[in-house]
Design a protein around this motif. Structure first.
Motif, PDB file in Angstrom:
ATOM      1  N   ALA A  22       0.864  -1.752  -0.073  1.00 59.23           N
ATOM      2  CA  ALA A  22      -0.092  -0.710   0.011  1.00 59.23           C
ATOM      3  C   ALA A  22       0.949   1.597   0.203  1.00 59.23           C
ATOM      4  O   ALA A  22       0.682   2.441  -0.505  1.00 59.23           O
ATOM      5  CB  ALA A  22      -0.919   0.134   1.328  1.00 59.23           C
ATOM      6  N   SER A  26       0.675   4.079  -3.348  1.00 66.22           N
ATOM      7  CA  SER A  26       0.609   5.812  -2.663  1.00 66.22           C
ATOM      8  C   SER A  26       2.502   6.527  -2.907  1.00 66.22           C
ATOM      9  O   SER A  26       1.845   7.716  -3.324  1.00 66.22           O
ATOM     10  CB  SER A  26       0.686   5.536  -1.146  1.00 66.22           C
ATOM     11  OG  SER A  26      -0.705   5.442  -0.594  1.00 66.22           O
ATOM     12  N   GLN A 230      -4.830   2.180   3.284  1.00 64.32           N
ATOM     13  CA  GLN A 230      -4.370   3.299   2.726  1.00 64.32           C
ATOM     14  C   GLN A 230      -4.721   3.903   4.193  1.00 64.32           C
ATOM     15  O   GLN A 230      -3.492   5.489   3.902  1.00 64.32           O
ATOM     16  CB  GLN A 230      -5.693   3.643   1.525  1.00 64.32           C
ATOM     17  CG  GLN A 230      -5.613   5.037   0.897  1.00 64.32           C
ATOM     18  CD  GLN A 230      -4.051   4.424  -0.190  1.00 64.32           C
ATOM     19  OE1 GLN A 230      -4.274   3.574  -0.969  1.00 64.32           O
ATOM     20  NE2 GLN A 230      -3.106   5.169   0.231  1.00 64.32           N
TER      21      GLN A 230
END
Length: 262
Positions: A22, A26, A230
């Motif tokens: 994750a 990002s 997230q």
């Protein structure tokens, strides 16, 4: 507020699944060139594809190496000789009664969770200091403060990680290099999902199972649920960016208020 990592290279250790993957997505979406890592080439290739799916314009590399070993770190850094952002995410965890934890298991947690970060930081921080810009981020855990009775070896390794990060921040004092720790709490990663759903009643969703786990095992949580991947990655993306230039030596909690501290 615009997180722009164009022109920065980010290395994320242990990033084929979960929080590490994750974070890789990002940072790639923010414009960084990303290097993902795992022990097998198959897992690394899948992670590269996943990052490119999330950020099609990104430049992504993958390196298969066991960073729990000195030789694995040397192999990795020989292939990737420099970076601007180092995310020390590699880690293992598991519930084991204290009296059943062998010496070998204590050593394994030390090598994987702590020494990988020691070696990778030693390899990359000097270059960051020479360039007068860099970010070193350790993915710790609320268990560093809230030591679980059934994971004493895990909690110990994460507490040591906070000490390492704080000390390295002082090594970089007065420069453009920052060193911080990010402390997730229970997070809905693939590993956590498998554990939660294995014991969940039929028909219960993953999110509902996360709520039940937090109520039972982390009752001091203020948000009363597990975090999404997230949500952790968002904190890391900020800490990795130029926007966080006055934040260093910090233990930044993304654990929903479990640790009962002001």
């Amino acid at each position: 507020m615009n997180i722009d990592l164009q022109g920065k290279k980010a290395v994320i250790t242990g990033s084929t699944v979960g929080i590490g993957l994750a974070i890789a997505k990002s940072l790639a979406q923010a414009g960084a060139d990303v290097v993902v890592n795992g022990r097998s080439q198959e897992a690394v290739d899948k992670a590269v594809a996943a990052v490119l799916s999330a950020a099609p314009a990104a430049r992504v590399q993958g390196v298969a190496a066991d960073l729990a070993t000195a030789s694995g770190c040397q192999e990795f850094t020989a292939r990737i000789p420099d970076c601007d952002i180092l995310v020390n995410n590699l880690g293992v965890y598991g519930t084991v009664p204290f009296f059943d934890i062998s010496d070998e298991e204590w050593q394994r947690y030390w090598d994987v969770n702590l020494m990988s970060g020691v070696r990778m930081s030693r390899a990359y921080m000097q270059q960051m200091l020479q360039r007068n810009w860099g970010r070193v981020i350790f993915i710790a855990s609320e268990s560093a403060y809230n030591i679980p009775a059934d994971m004493v070896h895990y909690g110990m390794s994460k507490t040591a990680m906070l000490g390492l990060a704080r000390g390295l921040a002082k090594v970089a004092a007065g420069t453009g290099v920052t060193v911080n720790s990010v402390l997730p709490g229970p997070t809905l990663s693939e590993g956590a999902a498998a554990m939660l759903l294995a014991s969940a009643p039929e028909g219960q969703t993953l999110e509902q199972a996360g709520v039940e786990f937090v109520k039972k095992h982390r009752p001091s949580s203020i948000i009363g649920r597990a975090a999404q991947l997230q949500e952790v990655a968002n904190m890391v993306a900020y800490v990795a960016s130029p926007l966080s230039s006055a934040t260093t030596g910090a233990a930044l909690r993304v654990e929903g208020g479990i640790v009962d501290s002001i």
